[in-house]
Design a protein around this motif. Sequence first.
Motif, PDB file in Angstrom:
ATOM      1  N   THR A  71       5.421   0.924   4.518  1.00  0.00           N
ATOM      2  CA  THR A  71       4.501   1.327   3.458  1.00  0.00           C
ATOM      3  C   THR A  71       4.226   2.835   3.416  1.00  0.00           C
ATOM      4  O   THR A  71       4.330   3.463   2.369  1.00  0.00           O
ATOM      5  CB  THR A  71       3.163   0.587   3.613  1.00  0.00           C
ATOM      6  OG1 THR A  71       3.404  -0.816   3.612  1.00  0.00           O
ATOM      7  CG2 THR A  71       2.218   0.933   2.478  1.00  0.00           C
ATOM      8  N   SER A  72       3.884   3.428   4.558  1.00  0.00           N
ATOM      9  CA  SER A  72       3.535   4.848   4.539  1.00  0.00           C
ATOM     10  C   SER A  72       3.556   5.435   5.935  1.00  0.00           C
ATOM     11  O   SER A  72       3.435   4.720   6.933  1.00  0.00           O
ATOM     12  CB  SER A  72       2.142   5.060   3.921  1.00  0.00           C
ATOM     13  OG  SER A  72       1.146   4.466   4.733  1.00  0.00           O
ATOM     14  N   PHE A  73       3.708   6.762   5.985  1.00  0.00           N
ATOM     15  CA  PHE A  73       3.530   7.500   7.239  1.00  0.00           C
ATOM     16  C   PHE A  73       3.044   8.906   6.893  1.00  0.00           C
ATOM     17  O   PHE A  73       3.199   9.371   5.763  1.00  0.00           O
ATOM     18  CB  PHE A  73       4.818   7.545   8.073  1.00  0.00           C
ATOM     19  CG  PHE A  73       5.942   8.352   7.486  1.00  0.00           C
ATOM     20  CD1 PHE A  73       6.010   9.732   7.664  1.00  0.00           C
ATOM     21  CD2 PHE A  73       6.953   7.735   6.762  1.00  0.00           C
ATOM     22  CE1 PHE A  73       7.050  10.482   7.131  1.00  0.00           C
ATOM     23  CE2 PHE A  73       7.996   8.474   6.214  1.00  0.00           C
ATOM     24  CZ  PHE A  73       8.054   9.850   6.399  1.00  0.00           C
ATOM     25  N   PHE A  90       5.634   4.520   0.192  1.00  0.00           N
ATOM     26  CA  PHE A  90       6.737   3.740  -0.368  1.00  0.00           C
ATOM     27  C   PHE A  90       6.152   2.528  -1.100  1.00  0.00           C
ATOM     28  O   PHE A  90       5.556   1.652  -0.468  1.00  0.00           O
ATOM     29  CB  PHE A  90       7.680   3.283   0.741  1.00  0.00           C
ATOM     30  CG  PHE A  90       8.279   4.420   1.526  1.00  0.00           C
ATOM     31  CD1 PHE A  90       9.571   4.848   1.290  1.00  0.00           C
ATOM     32  CD2 PHE A  90       7.531   5.083   2.505  1.00  0.00           C
ATOM     33  CE1 PHE A  90      10.119   5.909   2.002  1.00  0.00           C
ATOM     34  CE2 PHE A  90       8.059   6.150   3.212  1.00  0.00           C
ATOM     35  CZ  PHE A  90       9.360   6.563   2.964  1.00  0.00           C
ATOM     36  N   ASP A  91       6.326   2.488  -2.415  1.00  0.00           N
ATOM     37  CA  ASP A  91       5.794   1.392  -3.230  1.00  0.00           C
ATOM     38  C   ASP A  91       6.943   0.564  -3.779  1.00  0.00           C
ATOM     39  O   ASP A  91       7.852   1.099  -4.444  1.00  0.00           O
ATOM     40  CB  ASP A  91       4.967   1.930  -4.405  1.00  0.00           C
ATOM     41  CG  ASP A  91       3.685   2.610  -3.943  1.00  0.00           C
ATOM     42  OD1 ASP A  91       2.980   2.010  -3.129  1.00  0.00           O
ATOM     43  OD2 ASP A  91       3.401   3.734  -4.399  1.00  0.00           O
ATOM     44  N   ALA A  92       6.900  -0.738  -3.506  1.00  0.00           N
ATOM     45  CA  ALA A  92       7.926  -1.648  -4.035  1.00  0.00           C
ATOM     46  C   ALA A  92       7.633  -1.925  -5.509  1.00  0.00           C
ATOM     47  O   ALA A  92       6.610  -2.504  -5.846  1.00  0.00           O
ATOM     48  CB  ALA A  92       7.928  -2.945  -3.241  1.00  0.00           C
ATOM     49  N   ARG A  97      13.961  -1.806  -6.395  1.00  0.00           N
ATOM     50  CA  ARG A  97      13.551  -0.493  -6.879  1.00  0.00           C
ATOM     51  C   ARG A  97      12.289  -0.051  -6.140  1.00  0.00           C
ATOM     52  O   ARG A  97      11.338  -0.822  -6.000  1.00  0.00           O
ATOM     53  CB  ARG A  97      13.299  -0.525  -8.391  1.00  0.00           C
ATOM     54  CG  ARG A  97      13.080   0.873  -8.997  1.00  0.00           C
ATOM     55  CD  ARG A  97      13.062   0.811 -10.524  1.00  0.00           C
ATOM     56  NE  ARG A  97      12.887   2.139 -11.115  1.00  0.00           N
ATOM     57  CZ  ARG A  97      13.864   3.018 -11.292  1.00  0.00           C
ATOM     58  NH1 ARG A  97      15.098   2.702 -10.940  1.00  0.00           N
ATOM     59  NH2 ARG A  97      13.628   4.202 -11.835  1.00  0.00           N
ATOM     60  N   THR A  98      12.288   1.201  -5.698  1.00  0.00           N
ATOM     61  CA  THR A  98      11.195   1.726  -4.882  1.00  0.00           C
ATOM     62  C   THR A  98      10.701   3.050  -5.440  1.00  0.00           C
ATOM     63  O   THR A  98      11.496   3.903  -5.832  1.00  0.00           O
ATOM     64  CB  THR A  98      11.672   1.948  -3.431  1.00  0.00           C
ATOM     65  OG1 THR A  98      12.254   0.741  -2.925  1.00  0.00           O
ATOM     66  CG2 THR A  98      10.511   2.349  -2.533  1.00  0.00           C
ATOM     67  N   ARG A  99       9.378   3.207  -5.482  1.00  0.00           N
ATOM     68  CA  ARG A  99       8.783   4.507  -5.814  1.00  0.00           C
ATOM     69  C   ARG A  99       8.404   5.196  -4.510  1.00  0.00           C
ATOM     70  O   ARG A  99       7.718   4.620  -3.661  1.00  0.00           O
ATOM     71  CB  ARG A  99       7.559   4.353  -6.705  1.00  0.00           C
ATOM     72  CG  ARG A  99       6.934   5.721  -7.061  1.00  0.00           C
ATOM     73  CD  ARG A  99       5.818   5.627  -8.097  1.00  0.00           C
ATOM     74  NE  ARG A  99       4.755   4.750  -7.636  1.00  0.00           N
ATOM     75  CZ  ARG A  99       4.349   3.653  -8.281  1.00  0.00           C
ATOM     76  NH1 ARG A  99       4.934   3.290  -9.401  1.00  0.00           N
ATOM     77  NH2 ARG A  99       3.369   2.921  -7.815  1.00  0.00           N
ATOM     78  N   PRO A 374       3.338  -5.790  -7.260  1.00  0.00           N
ATOM     79  CA  PRO A 374       2.431  -6.065  -8.376  1.00  0.00           C
ATOM     80  C   PRO A 374       3.108  -6.882  -9.472  1.00  0.00           C
ATOM     81  O   PRO A 374       4.232  -6.574  -9.880  1.00  0.00           O
ATOM     82  CB  PRO A 374       2.048  -4.667  -8.874  1.00  0.00           C
ATOM     83  CG  PRO A 374       2.224  -3.783  -7.679  1.00  0.00           C
ATOM     84  CD  PRO A 374       3.399  -4.346  -6.938  1.00  0.00           C
ATOM     85  N   GLY A 375       2.430  -7.932  -9.924  1.00  0.00           N
ATOM     86  CA  GLY A 375       2.957  -8.773 -10.988  1.00  0.00           C
ATOM     87  C   GLY A 375       3.832  -9.910 -10.515  1.00  0.00           C
ATOM     88  O   GLY A 375       4.144 -10.836 -11.265  1.00  0.00           O
ATOM     89  N   ASP A 376       4.251  -9.871  -9.232  1.00  0.00           N
ATOM     90  CA  ASP A 376       5.163 -10.902  -8.737  1.00  0.00           C
ATOM     91  C   ASP A 376       4.493 -12.265  -8.710  1.00  0.00           C
ATOM     92  O   ASP A 376       5.115 -13.292  -8.917  1.00  0.00           O
ATOM     93  CB  ASP A 376       5.647 -10.531  -7.337  1.00  0.00           C
ATOM     94  CG  ASP A 376       6.950 -11.246  -6.972  1.00  0.00           C
ATOM     95  OD1 ASP A 376       7.656 -11.653  -7.895  1.00  0.00           O
ATOM     96  OD2 ASP A 376       7.218 -11.389  -5.776  1.00  0.00           O
ATOM     97  N   SER A 377       3.176 -12.283  -8.442  1.00  0.00           N
ATOM     98  CA  SER A 377       2.479 -13.570  -8.375  1.00  0.00           C
ATOM     99  C   SER A 377       2.286 -14.195  -9.756  1.00  0.00           C
ATOM    100  O   SER A 377       1.876 -15.344  -9.863  1.00  0.00           O
ATOM    101  CB  SER A 377       1.110 -13.407  -7.695  1.00  0.00           C
ATOM    102  OG  SER A 377       0.320 -12.468  -8.384  1.00  0.00           O
ATOM    103  N   ASP A 378       2.610 -13.430 -10.812  1.00  0.00           N
ATOM    104  CA  ASP A 378       2.531 -13.985 -12.163  1.00  0.00           C
ATOM    105  C   ASP A 378       3.808 -14.707 -12.545  1.00  0.00           C
ATOM    106  O   ASP A 378       3.831 -15.459 -13.527  1.00  0.00           O
ATOM    107  CB  ASP A 378       2.262 -12.877 -13.192  1.00  0.00           C
ATOM    108  CG  ASP A 378       0.941 -12.168 -12.956  1.00  0.00           C
ATOM    109  OD1 ASP A 378       0.003 -12.845 -12.489  1.00  0.00           O
ATOM    110  OD2 ASP A 378       0.842 -10.970 -13.215  1.00  0.00           O
ATOM    111  N   ALA A 379       4.879 -14.457 -11.772  1.00  0.00           N
ATOM    112  CA  ALA A 379       6.151 -15.095 -12.082  1.00  0.00           C
ATOM    113  C   ALA A 379       6.119 -16.553 -11.647  1.00  0.00           C
ATOM    114  O   ALA A 379       5.283 -16.965 -10.852  1.00  0.00           O
ATOM    115  CB  ALA A 379       7.290 -14.358 -11.372  1.00  0.00           C
ATOM    116  N   LEU A 380       7.056 -17.309 -12.144  1.00  0.00           N
ATOM    117  CA  LEU A 380       7.120 -18.721 -11.763  1.00  0.00           C
ATOM    118  C   LEU A 380       7.576 -18.864 -10.339  1.00  0.00           C
ATOM    119  O   LEU A 380       8.275 -18.042  -9.815  1.00  0.00           O
ATOM    120  CB  LEU A 380       8.088 -19.460 -12.704  1.00  0.00           C
ATOM    121  CG  LEU A 380       7.674 -19.513 -14.190  1.00  0.00           C
ATOM    122  CD1 LEU A 380       8.747 -20.193 -15.001  1.00  0.00           C
ATOM    123  CD2 LEU A 380       6.340 -20.246 -14.335  1.00  0.00           C
TER     124      LEU A 380
END
Length: 380
Positions: A71-73, A90-92, A97-99, A374-380
């Motif tokens: 996640t971070s350092f 590091f944001d998934a 794809r990573t920001r 984010p948003g993954d829990s909205d998927a089926l």
Amino acid sequence: MTNIACQLEHSVEAEVTPSFAWNWRTDIKNWDDPPAQFQLDGPFAKGSWGTTRLPGQEPMRWQIRDVRPGTSFTIEMSLDRAVLRFEWVFDALSNRRTRITQRIVLSGDNAAAYADQVRAGFGSTLPDGMKRTADALVRAERSMEGGKYTAMLLGATGNVGGHILRILVQSPLCKKVVVVTRRNVAEFANPKVQQVVVNMDKLEAELTPHAKGVDIALAAFGVGKGSAKMADEEVRKIEITYPTAFASAAKAGGARVLAMMTAAGADSQSSTKYRRNIGDKEKKSEELKFDFLGLYRPAVILGNSNTPSAVGFVMPLLHWAMPSRYHSIHKNDLARAMVAQSEQAFLALAQGKGPAAPAVKILEYKDMEPFFVPGDSDAL
């Protein structure tokens, strides 16, 4: 120290998996910023010291701080009554794809004395430097054929296992998925997927020949607390015997990483039958001595066909009043954590950065949360 005198920040996005981005960036051999040369004394971990050398200048010492794996350092450099911090996050954005964000913060009582120097040194070069990092990440992942893995999955017809399978099929790092089932499932047809139909009571013997070459094994298999209505012998078969047989076959095939879904409160010494069974499941997994064993302990799993939809609205409202280990978790978030942590561990092992002895990591809600997308829990 406070008194921020200068703060610079820039983000880039790269078509790489979050686990690869983290492992690549935390390998100091990949730090390329000529004419600077970098040296790290010890592992990439909180408290380790490093040195930057530039021609004609005195060596600059720095220390790794605030490491959140995956996640971070933060790297911190001490100045005269001031501190210069380099924060990497590091944001998934998806499973591929990573920001990546770098934030440079100058603070302290005497920080103003260094502000112009920091702006001159990093203000105009930070965007280009981050772009070079993103481009290098993409090139490295595409060229790293040895970093790709074969996975084996138990529980693909279940709520969590089904999403694990979708993530693995989409992951550019996963080249093949061996799916263990009791019957052939037409919906699993995919060039990446090999189905192995077994008699569960002969699981280890029938699966072992197909497990050769497997790198990561993931088991999302069990009956949960509904086991209270079942005979204990049958429960232990489903919760312990079958997952252990699966893991044993994976180990025999050469797998280095095992992800085992258990449950919050697992304790082989518990007086509660359910917790004791889950604790025994963990104990059996540990005895197999995988290079990396992840034990995933969800509490109430949301988005699950066995969990009433109303629970999904009520449970999050109660999180403030309960320990984080008992927070509810969406099945997609749990699946994401199991895959992402397993990929991260495998890549570290493949790059020679893994632990010298078998490692066991227990992941409760707070440990899994950094892997959520984010948003993954909205998927089926």
